[in-house]
Motif scaffolding. Structure first.
Motif, PDB file in Angstrom:
ATOM      1  N   GLY A  94       0.781  -1.228   0.000  1.00 44.92           N
ATOM      2  CA  GLY A  94       0.000   0.000   0.000  1.00 44.92           C
ATOM      3  C   GLY A  94       0.812   1.276   0.000  1.00 44.92           C
ATOM      4  N   LYS A  95       2.136   1.156  -0.172  1.00 48.22           N
ATOM      5  CA  LYS A  95       2.990   2.340  -0.188  1.00 48.22           C
ATOM      6  C   LYS A  95       2.968   3.051  -1.538  1.00 48.22           C
ATOM      7  CE  LYS A  95       6.174   0.658   3.372  1.00 48.22           C
ATOM      8  NZ  LYS A  95       7.568   0.247   3.682  1.00 48.22           N
ATOM      9  N   ALA A  96       2.446   2.381  -2.565  1.00 49.19           N
ATOM     10  CA  ALA A  96       2.356   2.971  -3.895  1.00 49.19           C
ATOM     11  C   ALA A  96       1.035   2.559  -4.529  1.00 49.19           C
ATOM     12  CB  ALA A  96       3.520   2.532  -4.773  1.00 49.19           C
ATOM     13  N   ASP A  97       0.510   3.424  -5.400  1.00 48.44           N
ATOM     14  CA  ASP A  97      -0.735   3.130  -6.109  1.00 48.44           C
ATOM     15  C   ASP A  97      -0.460   2.459  -7.445  1.00 48.44           C
ATOM     16  OD1 ASP A  97      -2.318   4.445  -4.103  1.00 48.44           O
ATOM     17  OD2 ASP A  97      -1.661   6.350  -4.963  1.00 48.44           O
ATOM     18  N   ILE A  98       0.630   2.868  -8.095  1.00 48.95           N
ATOM     19  CA  ILE A  98       1.016   2.276  -9.376  1.00 48.95           C
ATOM     20  C   ILE A  98       2.532   2.134  -9.433  1.00 48.95           C
ATOM     21  CG2 ILE A  98      -0.968   3.219 -10.624  1.00 48.95           C
ATOM     22  CD1 ILE A  98       0.942   5.348 -11.806  1.00 48.95           C
ATOM     23  N   VAL A  99       2.990   1.272 -10.309  1.00 52.22           N
ATOM     24  CA  VAL A  99       4.412   1.185 -10.646  1.00 52.22           C
ATOM     25  C   VAL A  99       4.536   1.474 -12.133  1.00 52.22           C
ATOM     26  CG1 VAL A  99       6.347  -0.383 -11.049  1.00 52.22           C
ATOM     27  CG2 VAL A  99       5.188  -0.387  -8.845  1.00 52.22           C
ATOM     28  N   ALA A 100       5.312   2.510 -12.456  1.00 54.01           N
ATOM     29  CA  ALA A 100       5.623   2.837 -13.842  1.00 54.01           C
ATOM     30  C   ALA A 100       7.136   2.895 -13.918  1.00 54.01           C
ATOM     31  CB  ALA A 100       4.992   4.163 -14.254  1.00 54.01           C
ATOM     32  N   ALA A 101       7.741   1.830 -14.437  1.00 57.02           N
ATOM     33  CA  ALA A 101       9.200   1.716 -14.354  1.00 57.02           C
ATOM     34  C   ALA A 101       9.773   0.877 -15.482  1.00 57.02           C
ATOM     35  CB  ALA A 101       9.579   1.100 -13.001  1.00 57.02           C
ATOM     36  N   GLY A 102       9.200   1.012 -16.678  1.00 59.97           N
ATOM     37  CA  GLY A 102       9.660   0.163 -17.767  1.00 59.97           C
ATOM     38  C   GLY A 102       9.544  -1.294 -17.369  1.00 59.97           C
ATOM     39  N   MET A 103       8.447  -1.655 -16.724  1.00 61.26           N
ATOM     40  CA  MET A 103       8.271  -3.010 -16.185  1.00 61.26           C
ATOM     41  C   MET A 103       7.582  -3.916 -17.205  1.00 61.26           C
ATOM     42  SD  MET A 103       6.492  -4.244 -12.617  1.00 61.26           S
ATOM     43  CE  MET A 103       7.930  -3.815 -11.613  1.00 61.26           C
ATOM     44  N   THR A 104       8.162  -5.074 -17.420  1.00 61.66           N
ATOM     45  CA  THR A 104       7.596  -6.050 -18.343  1.00 61.66           C
ATOM     46  C   THR A 104       6.414  -6.770 -17.705  1.00 61.66           C
ATOM     47  OG1 THR A 104       9.779  -6.407 -19.286  1.00 61.66           O
ATOM     48  CG2 THR A 104       8.109  -8.060 -19.763  1.00 61.66           C
TER      49      THR A 104
END
Length: 261
Positions: A94-104
């Motif tokens: 719950g520390k982040a809402d989304i991950v946008a990191a060039g993730m496959t």
């Protein structure tokens, strides 16, 4: 009797804590995010041109896409720059809402998070010394290869289930791609496997010593990750990605950063 009372009291407290813990792990809805006034994007700002440092600011393709999502939701974008291999944990806790990191968006990750529609097709590039005898992906067999910790390149080269066609002799993991390249130049490893665009940037800075092979190790797609069960958030993010593709805005953003190479 006293022991029995203590046991009953303990069980009552434990029973009360179970629903409390469940509430703590509740997946945020779009309404929850809007109520908080911010969209927390977790990333690892060591992945140019998708996310990287420009002074004190984190910028890049993923940041601009995430800003469009935040704008659609009517909230501020907050960026959390953390290690790549802790990104999914940040979502789950719950520390982040989304991950946008060039993730496959691979099958292993889909077991733990939900993904948006793909917004970019990518590949794992192979970097070698200019005088290396490694000329194709098959030449990685039996070699010592450097990868960025937790990336697709790491998983592919580690090959835990033995399903991949490449079997390297040893995998050495790094937090940053530039650290792997430094070891390559120093002769400590034979090759580096990393995402294509960062590979181009790294080679550009050391063109007198290293090169990127024309043949890629793997092909893949990048997507935005979110906690499991985030159906309403997923719908909003997919709508943003679709609109950006249709309007040509996504291509413009990508071209802007690629042109800077």
């Amino acid at each position: 009797m006293k022991k029995m009372k203590k046991l009953v009291a303990f069980l009552l407290v434990a029973a009360m804590m179970v629903p409390m813990a469940a509430c703590g792990n509740k997946v945020k809805s779009v309404g929850d995010i809007q109520k908080s006034g911010k969209l927390v994007m977790a990333t690892n700002a060591e992945f140019e041109p998708f996310e990287f440092k420009d002074g004190d600011a984190v910028v890049g393709i993923d940041v601009e896409i995430s800003q469009k999502i935040a704008d659609r939701l009517g909230v501020e974008l907050e960026i959390s720059d953390i290690a790549f291999d802790t990104l999914i944990t940040a979502l789950q806790s719950g520390k982040a809402d989304i991950v946008a990191a060039g993730m496959t968006a691979d099958e292993d990750r889909r077991k733990n998070v939900d993904f948006s529609d793909a917004y970019f097709n990518a590949s794992q590039a192979i970097i070698v010394m200019n005088d290396s005898d490694i000329a194709s992906r098959g030449d990685l067999n039996g070699k010592k290869v450097g990868v960025q910790l937790g990336t697709t390149g790491d998983k592919y080269c580690t090959n835990e289930d033995g399903a991949n066609d490449i079997e390297v002799a040893e995998v050495k993991r790094y937090s940053k791609g530039m650290e792997a390249v430094s070891d390559l130049i120093a002769g400590r490893i034979d090759a580096v496997v990393i995402d294509d665009f960062p590979a181009k940037k790294l080679v550009e800075k050391n063109a007198d010593k290293i090169q990127k092979l024309d043949e890629a190790l793997t092909e893949e797609e990048y997507a935005i990750a979110m906690p499991k069960g985030s159906a309403d958030l997923q719908k909003e993010i997919n709508a943003v990605i679709s609109e950006m593709k249709e309007s040509g805005e996504l291509d413009q953003i990508v071209s802007k950063y690629i042109a800077e190479e």
